[in-house]
Design an enzyme around this catalytic site. Sequence first.
Site, PDB file in Angstrom:
ATOM      1  CE1 TYR A   1     -35.207   8.228  33.339  1.00  0.00           C
ATOM      2  CE2 TYR A   1     -34.139   7.025  31.499  1.00  0.00           C
ATOM      3  CZ  TYR A   1     -34.117   7.655  32.775  1.00  0.00           C
ATOM      4  OH  TYR A   1     -32.893   7.586  33.288  1.00  0.00           O
TER       5      TYR A   1
ATOM      6  CG  HIS B   1     -34.109   7.437  41.422  1.00  0.00           C
ATOM      7  ND1 HIS B   1     -34.581   6.096  40.808  1.00  0.00           N
ATOM      8  CD2 HIS B   1     -33.908   8.140  40.188  1.00  0.00           C
ATOM      9  CE1 HIS B   1     -34.160   6.019  39.487  1.00  0.00           C
ATOM     10  NE2 HIS B   1     -33.856   7.395  39.338  1.00  0.00           N
TER      11      HIS B   1
ATOM     12  CD  GLU C   1     -33.460   5.512  36.175  1.00  0.00           C
ATOM     13  OE1 GLU C   1     -34.497   6.677  36.140  1.00  0.00           O
ATOM     14  OE2 GLU C   1     -32.466   5.952  36.686  1.00  0.00           O
TER      15      GLU C   1
ATOM     16  CG  HIS D   1     -36.623  11.177  37.709  1.00  0.00           C
ATOM     17  ND1 HIS D   1     -37.508  10.323  37.055  1.00  0.00           N
ATOM     18  CD2 HIS D   1     -35.553  10.380  37.911  1.00  0.00           C
ATOM     19  CE1 HIS D   1     -36.886   9.252  36.912  1.00  0.00           C
ATOM     20  NE2 HIS D   1     -35.431   9.399  37.289  1.00  0.00           N
ATOM     21  CD  GLU D   2     -32.111  12.130  39.511  1.00  0.00           C
ATOM     22  OE1 GLU D   2     -32.309  11.057  40.106  1.00  0.00           O
ATOM     23  OE2 GLU D   2     -32.371  12.289  38.529  1.00  0.00           O
TER      24      GLU D   2
END
Length: 369
Positions: A204, A126, A145, A122-123
């Site tokens: 989310y 980003h 997000e 997930h990061e």
Amino acid sequence: MIDISAENVRDFVFIASSKFKRVSQKVDGIRVNSFYFDNGDAIQSKKQALTVLSHCSDAISFFSKEFGQYPFEEFDIVETYLTGGAMEYPQLIQMGVYGFNPDENYSGINSYMPFEIEGAVHEVGHQWWFSVVGNNEFKESFLDESLTSYSTAYYFEKKYGKYCSQGTFTQFRLHLYPDENQSLPINSSVDKFTSWSDYSMIIYRKGALVFEDLRQRVGEEKFLQILKTYFDRYKFKNASIDDFLSVIEEIDEENVENSIREALNSKNYFPENLIIPDDEKQVFYREMEKQRLLEQAKKYGLSLDSLAAKGLIGDKIYLIKPSSLSQHDKTQLEQLISSLKDSYKMQYNIDLIVKDDKDFSGEEVKIII
């Protein structure tokens, strides 16, 4: 004196410790580093760092291919004493202390994906949706997000298959139900939410669902074209929801942009087009059962469950009736065979093949009862 400079970044962070160890690898010319602590078991700690490193490297390569090239020469994953999640920065992600078992296989349909792996991917996402393509994260969390949450599930779907536990099918569509009450629109700013649970569910989950809605409406090819165009056009710039909708309108001329705009403004967004048909749900649950049975067979050897597992992967299962039985035993055997045939057909859609021992040659047979 140390002189540090960084170009094309939105913020700057460095994390230092004399206790750090490091493992690294190169992917597509990018050096990926995984900094970690020895948490009492040197071998275990290194395996954990390598597992996270592997997934992050795969994700960088995948997102580069699908969305646009990662524009920097290096990327760092850092284990820290952060609690409550993980955090993204340009070219670096901050993780908490690793606690997962690196020897487990987390790729199966029934597998629970540790937060450390899902959170790391997930990061990484980003880096595309925040670091390179920026937006007002306070006013329009949907753009960073929601899109990153979807990108994460999309990565796991493509890596481990449609029915992966962390894929788009399972995460966003399998348990899709209409809201009984109205909620905040997906395009709400952060200050409108009164709890983390509301924010998490809407941004989310529901927000990510909008991207699946878009994908199903325009098709895979146009969907990726939209994301690539959005990435290229707003690389190292700040984009808005209107900018993203303009890209949709430009690439797809079927008025999908209006549907997505309505979804973002809706207080009870429920995409009926994403409801999974009952027959497809049955395929999914049967696949779950197949994987469970195969895992059971690996652990415990030959059993009725392991036989079912073999049948589910296409092997023929024969029931061989012995001829030298008393009439009483034959009657009981017929009842058992009938019960087994009905059970395997109903639960697994497997047709057991019944043969008398005198008629059985044994050729091309893998499983015999």
